[in-house]
Design an enzyme around this catalytic site. Structure first.
Site, PDB file in Angstrom:
ATOM      1  N   GLY A 105       2.604   1.352   3.519  1.00 15.44           N
ATOM      2  CA  GLY A 105       3.332   0.193   4.027  1.00 15.44           C
ATOM      3  C   GLY A 105       2.736  -1.068   3.438  1.00 15.44           C
ATOM      4  O   GLY A 105       1.901  -1.006   2.523  1.00 15.44           O
ATOM      5  N   ASP A 138     -12.905   8.396  -6.459  1.00 21.09           N
ATOM      6  CA  ASP A 138     -11.941   7.519  -7.148  1.00 21.09           C
ATOM      7  C   ASP A 138     -12.546   6.134  -7.330  1.00 21.09           C
ATOM      8  O   ASP A 138     -11.904   5.115  -7.082  1.00 21.09           O
ATOM      9  CB  ASP A 138     -10.644   7.454  -6.332  1.00 21.09           C
ATOM     10  CG  ASP A 138      -9.483   6.904  -7.164  1.00 21.09           C
ATOM     11  OD1 ASP A 138      -9.638   6.794  -8.391  1.00 21.09           O
ATOM     12  OD2 ASP A 138      -8.431   6.586  -6.598  1.00 21.09           O
ATOM     13  N   GLY A 193       0.855  -1.190   0.000  1.00 21.77           N
ATOM     14  CA  GLY A 193       0.000   0.000   0.000  1.00 21.77           C
ATOM     15  C   GLY A 193       0.883   1.229   0.000  1.00 21.77           C
ATOM     16  O   GLY A 193       2.109   1.118   0.072  1.00 21.77           O
TER      17      GLY A 193
HETATM   18  O1  ACK Z   1      -5.174  -6.853  -6.206  1.00 22.18           O
HETATM   19  P1  ACK Z   1      -4.830  -7.390  -4.885  1.00 22.18           P
HETATM   20  O2  ACK Z   1      -4.633  -8.814  -4.674  1.00 22.18           O
HETATM   21  O3  ACK Z   1      -5.850  -6.817  -3.791  1.00 22.18           O
HETATM   22  O4  ACK Z   1      -3.541  -6.559  -4.327  1.00 22.18           O
HETATM   23  C1  ACK Z   1      -3.913  -5.465  -3.578  1.00 22.18           C
HETATM   24  C2  ACK Z   1      -3.002  -5.337  -2.365  1.00 22.18           C
HETATM   25  O5  ACK Z   1      -3.709  -5.779  -1.239  1.00 22.18           O
HETATM   26  C3  ACK Z   1      -2.530  -3.907  -2.117  1.00 22.18           C
HETATM   27  O6  ACK Z   1      -3.635  -3.069  -1.911  1.00 22.18           O
HETATM   28  C4  ACK Z   1      -4.932  -6.358  -1.632  1.00 22.18           C
HETATM   29  N1  ACK Z   1      -5.942  -6.018  -0.628  1.00 22.18           N
HETATM   30  C5  ACK Z   1      -6.212  -4.794  -0.117  1.00 22.18           C
HETATM   31  N2  ACK Z   1      -7.206  -4.896   0.770  1.00 22.18           N
HETATM   32  C6  ACK Z   1      -7.566  -6.204   0.839  1.00 22.18           C
HETATM   33  C7  ACK Z   1      -8.549  -6.928   1.573  1.00 22.18           C
HETATM   34  N3  ACK Z   1      -9.359  -6.329   2.416  1.00 22.18           N
HETATM   35  N4  ACK Z   1      -8.631  -8.250   1.371  1.00 22.18           N
HETATM   36  C8  ACK Z   1      -7.809  -8.868   0.493  1.00 22.18           C
HETATM   37  N5  ACK Z   1      -6.864  -8.237  -0.238  1.00 22.18           N
HETATM   38  C9  ACK Z   1      -6.747  -6.912  -0.052  1.00 22.18           C
HETATM   39  C10 ACK Z   1      -5.284  -5.802  -2.986  1.00 22.18           C
END
Ligand code: ACK
Length: 985
Positions: A634, A747, A631
């Protein structure tokens, strides 16, 4: 007696002796390449016989023969010359010979042998003393694999044997070889003595020298390479030399130095116009814009004149220049606050680090009586390094003239020697100075002009210099405006469009500066044939002015009651309930009774918002399992959270990396303060936060399938249309909840939607403007904001008018992303082209396999006029209808386009556009007022127009009539299909 020497010679002439060498062998002796006499010794003299013949290339073949098979007790020795060992530790002796089998020779049984012996003797130098066989060490007994073979016709076929023996380790400088015959019939055709080496080689831009392997064949010699010219070590380049002279296991490498690139294994200087700033496995790059390199091998490109590179700019970045000055400086003043505003410079110099400095000068009545006055005033947030195009000034004297010089700066402003340009605005705070004009009335209107007049301000201490009348087309929403000046309290504004509403505002100017603008007045020019509307205009203006005045009064009263101070900067300490109440009173939230969103930024202390809207989790309840992504602040991890009821649930954990500054912590937790206010199955649920220990964390529900865009790309074509519509329905429902709460997402995009294992989609990524800062899609616009252009409604791009209606536009784009399984909206078009195309009426076509009904809904979301876009409540109920009636999803856009008489090529404008948009799209905008004035203000009514109607409303040019009529026919076709299919939203 010697048997058959002649016989051998005749046979040897038929043999072709191959003279070969391999590059990993160093030959110490090769009898086939010795041109003169070999000079080998024989003991006794009548034992071995030396015979030299010429081959077909006229080179000598030295052979040694012995064939004393009839006589017993043979002991014939042949000894080589002294052979230098050179660097060899182990030598190889390759013998080629023929040997007759004893069976083929009559009467020799008992005396005939079929082997001979190979010996060596190490010596540091050649010696001439008598040959002593006892000094020699036996290498091996050599037998033949092949021998003479008797053939039917009595002919013999000569078979050549090759035997190789290894000798080592050698310790002295050289050695002799000796061959002992004990009664065999042998012809020694060649003797090759060599040792093996790993030959000089170039690998990974390093050179490795000739290397002799170890005697012990199981251990390798490690060799370090030397980088070739213009290369440098990355990891120490190494090769290992194997016993057979082969290079093994390359490790490390060299890379071409700065200014050089690798071409065919060497490092070549970058061409002029190219550069390479770092040593590495990268090619020379073209000089970035506004920079150049003349010579070869450039490590950096120099900036063109007038362009610069800031200290921290990477060499890959274009050279940039200082920005042009800010534009349109304006001010608004009340008793305590003076708010200065300006537009960003037309040229940012190519940089994003735009800031502004405001310098204040206080001027006396005479010329050159100005002095700096920063210290007297208070600037909020500060006078220098402003990032927004506005500043608020307080603590000013009430009888003074201030001149503010506003300068735009960027990271290279200090480098330019050109004098800086500033925007200047003069403000008189003299309370008796310019004051507001009275009501602005319309005296008369014609198709192209409007005459206005107003009452002069009652009390002015300084004489009025003139009035400025600002006006713009109402439809244009103040994208640009014109102004005119007049000394009299009246003006005739000409050059206007017929039957068009305009907004007017007037301000006074005295030597002390400008007054504030008067309220806005709306007046309309008359149509070509009627001026009916003008009276209505006046009535409307009076009502607007009255309502506006009343609202202003209420707001002012509230303003004084609640803050008594400068409202737009000072936040009182309020609870969320207080804030909701205030927001409602201010008309900022939709309905009383419904829970509404509270902006955490309205808290003076943001941690108060975190306390109010989030739960603190004890970190011992969290188990981090693995990192799932990165993110902005972090890592994002997945893990488990033990709930108070001891149940474990899967969670995603966003962490704030160490070394953050307070602002980052606040921004990070801001998202939690927003998310914590929501409770909806299609909004990502906040479980809680960890703020009292490190690392700071935000814990949210886990969404097994990650973000929607990548999920769809990974499962291209896997879902039924109903499943996709189900996902869209979920997102729409989440968005309806947010818009009901008064929250504008700004967004909304598939990358900001998360999907769980049941394909439930949930809206995520909250944080208003900060969201946009993080979004890699967000690009800077000319208005200075950062916006994900492809997902954003035109009014939000043009003047940051974000609303639930602009979220609806983004929702249409998300629909398109979903139906195209994660395709990039507008493909590889540049952001600029996207903006222009949208402005010209272009809209994304239906993705392949997209039902007509869904594309129609998308087009509905992309209407230029934001009030015409569907509300999220409409979107959800429309999708519900489709889900209840799946046959409505059967007609696909491509089916419609392939109907035999379909004028598909004309159908390049969408169904749900306004009449104005439709006219824009066919480049007939000039007739908008004609259509409106004649009451043709819906597409349905336009579709029923005849050629007579078109003429009657005032379209006189035949070409224009034709273009409009043919577009109307297409419109009729579209409406017909729409009705047949019943796809009304
Ligand atoms: O596309 P992704 O697999 O889904 O990669 C991004 C990554 O973290 C950086 O944002 C995943 N992500 C974010 N929030 C969640 C959540 N609540 N549950 C599962 N994956 C998440 C996001």
């Amino acid at each position: 007696m010697t048997f058959g020497n002649r016989f051998f010679v005749s046979l040897f002439l038929g043999i072709t002796i191959s003279r070969f060498s391999r590059c990993n062998q160093v030959v110490l002796l090769d009898t086939t390449s010795v041109l003169g006499e070999l000079g080998w010794k024989t003991y006794p003299i009548n034992g071995w016989d030396a015979i030299t013949e010429m081959d077909e290339h006229n080179r000598p073949i030295h052979t040694f023969q012995v064939c004393n098979v009839m006589e017993p007790n043979q002991n014939n020795w042949l000894r080589s010359n002294w052979i230098s060992r050179q660097a060899a530790q182990k030598i190889y002796v390759e013998l080629r010979f023929t040997l007759r089998d004893c069976n083929s020779i009559p009467w020799v049984s008992g005396t005939c042998k079929e082997t001979f012996n190979l010996f060596y003797h190490e010596m540091d130098e050649a010696h001439s003393v008598k040959f002593k066989p006892s000094q020699y060490t036996k290498i091996d007994t050599i037998a033949a694999d092949e021998s003479f073979t008797q053939m039917d016709l009595g002919d013999r076929i000569l078979k050549l044997n090759t035997e190789v023996r290894e000798v080592g380790p050698m310790t002295k400088k050289g050695f002799y070889l000796a061959f002992q015959d004990i009664g065999a019939c042998i012809a020694l055709v060649s003797v090759r003595v060599y040792y093996k080496k790993c030959p000089f080689t170039l690998m990974n831009l390093a050179s490795f020298p000739d290397t002799v392997p170890r005697v012990d064949s199981s251990s390798l010699v490690e060799v370090r390479g030397a980088c070739i010219d213009h290369a440098e070590e990355r990891d120490t380049p190494k090769l290992f030399c194997g016993a057979d002279g082969d290079w093994l296991v390359p490790l490390g490498r060299c890379v071409c130095s700065i200014g050089y690139e690798e071409i065919d294994g060497s490092c070549v200087a970058c061409r002029p116009g190219f550069y390479k700033a770092y040593a590495g496995i990268i090619k020379c790059s073209k000089c970035p814009p506004h920079s150049f390199s003349y010579g070869e091998g450039a490590s950096i490109c120099r900036c063109e004149k007038g362009f610069f590179r800031a200290e921290k700019d990477p060499s890959t970045m274009a050279c940039t220049r200082p920005p042009s000055p800010p534009r349109n400086p304006m001010f608004n003043m009340n008793d305590t606050c003076l708010m200065l505003e300006w537009s960003p410079p037309s040229d940012t110099g190519g940089r994003r680090d735009l800031t502004y400095n405001v310098q204040c000068k206080r001027c006396g009545p005479g010329p050159n009586q100005c002095q700096l006055c920063e210290d007297e005033l208070r600037f909020l947030p500060r006078p220098l390094g402003l990032t927004n195009a506005t500043v608020t000034v307080t603590d000013f004297s009430s009888h003074a003239n201030y001149t503010f010089e506003i300068e735009s700066l960027n990271g290279v402003s200090d480098m330019s020697t050109f004098p800086r340009q500033v925007a200047i605005i003069t403000v008189s705070t003299d309370q008796g100075g310019p004051s507001l004009v009275g009501a602005v009335k319309k005296d008369w209107a014609s198709p192209n002009s409007i005459a206005l007049s107003w009452q002069q301000p009652q009390e002015t201490t300084l004489p009025i210099t003139d009035y400025e009348v600002k006006y713009y087309e109402k439809e244009q929403e103040q994208l640009s405006y014109s102004s005119t000046h007049t000394r009299a309290p009246s003006v005739i504004v000409s050059g206007l469009k017929p039957a068009t509403w305009y907004i007017f505002s007037v301000r006074t100017r005295t030597a002390g500066g400008f007054s504030s603008y008067s309220p806005k007045y709306e007046y309309q020019t008359t149509g070509d044939s009627s001026d009916m509307a003008s009276d209505q205009g006046q009535v409307l203006v009076i009502v607007t002015a009255a309502v506006g005045g009343f609202t202003l009064l209420i707001i002012l009263t509230l303003f004084l009651l609640i803050t008594g101070r400068c409202q737009w900067y000072f936040k009182a300490k309020m609870t969320s309930e207080d804030k909701r109440r205030t927001d409602y009173q201010n008309g900022l939230v939709p309905f009383p009774g419904i829970k509404t969103y509270v902006d955490p930024d309205t808290y003076e202390d943001p941690t108060q918002a975190v306390h109010e809207f989030t739960k603190e989790i004890d970190p011992s309840r969290i188990r981090i399992e693995r990192v799932i992504g990165a993110g902005e602040f972090g890592e994002v991890c997945s893990g488990r959270l033990r709930t108070p009821g001891k149940k474990e649930i899967a969670v995603a954990i966003k962490t704030l990396k160490g070394g953050y500054v307070e602002r980052q912590r606040r921004d990070f937790l801001r998202e939690a303060s927003i998310m914590g206010q929501f409770d909806h199955p299609n909004i990502i649920r906040l479980e809680g936060v960890v703020t009292k220990s490190r690392p700071v964390m935000i814990v949210v529900e886990y969404m097994e399938n990650g973000s929607l865009d990548s999920f769809l790309r990974q499962h291209d074509g896997h879902f039924t249309v109903i499943q996709l519509v189900g996902m869209l329905r979920g997102i729409g429902s989440g968005m309806k909840y947010l818009s009901d709460m008064g929250y504008v997402h700004r967004d909304l995009a598939a990358r900001n939607i998360l999907v769980n294992s049941n394909l439930v989609c949930k809206v995520s990524d909250f944080g208003l403007s900060r969201v946009l800062e993080d979004d890699p899609e967000a690009a800077y616009t000319t208005t200075g904001g950062k916006i994900p252009i492809r997902w954003t409604a035109p009014e939000a791009i043009a003047y940051r008018k974000f609303s639930s209606a602009s979220d609806a536009w983004s929702y249409g784009i998300v629909m398109w992303e979903v139906m195209s399984y994660g395709e990039r909206p507008y493909w590889e078009m540049s952001n600029q082209d996207v903006i222009l195309s949208i402005e010209e009426g272009y809209r994304l076509p239906a993705p392949m396999g997209c039902p007509v009904a869904l594309h129609q809904l998308m087009l509905h979301c992309w209407q230029k006029e934001r009030n015409h876009r569907p509300k999220f409540v409409d979107i959800v109920s429309f999708l519900d209808k489709l889900i209840r009636n799946p046959s409505s999803l059967l007609p696909l856009v491509e089916d419609l386009q392939s109907l035999p008489e379909s004028p598909a090529e004309d159908m390049d404008y969408p169904m749900f556009i306004s009449v104005g948009d439709w006219l824009d799209s066919i480049k007939m905008s000039q007739y908008k007022s004609n259509f409106m004035a004649a009451g043709f203000n819906t597409l349905d009514s336009v579709a029923r127009m005849s050629i007579e109607d078109v003429r009657r409303i005032g379209v006189e040019l035949i070409g224009h009539q034709r273009r409009i009529i043919s577009s109307i026919q297409t419109l009729q076709f579209q409406l017909l299909h729409e009705q047949e299919k019943g796809f009304h939203v």
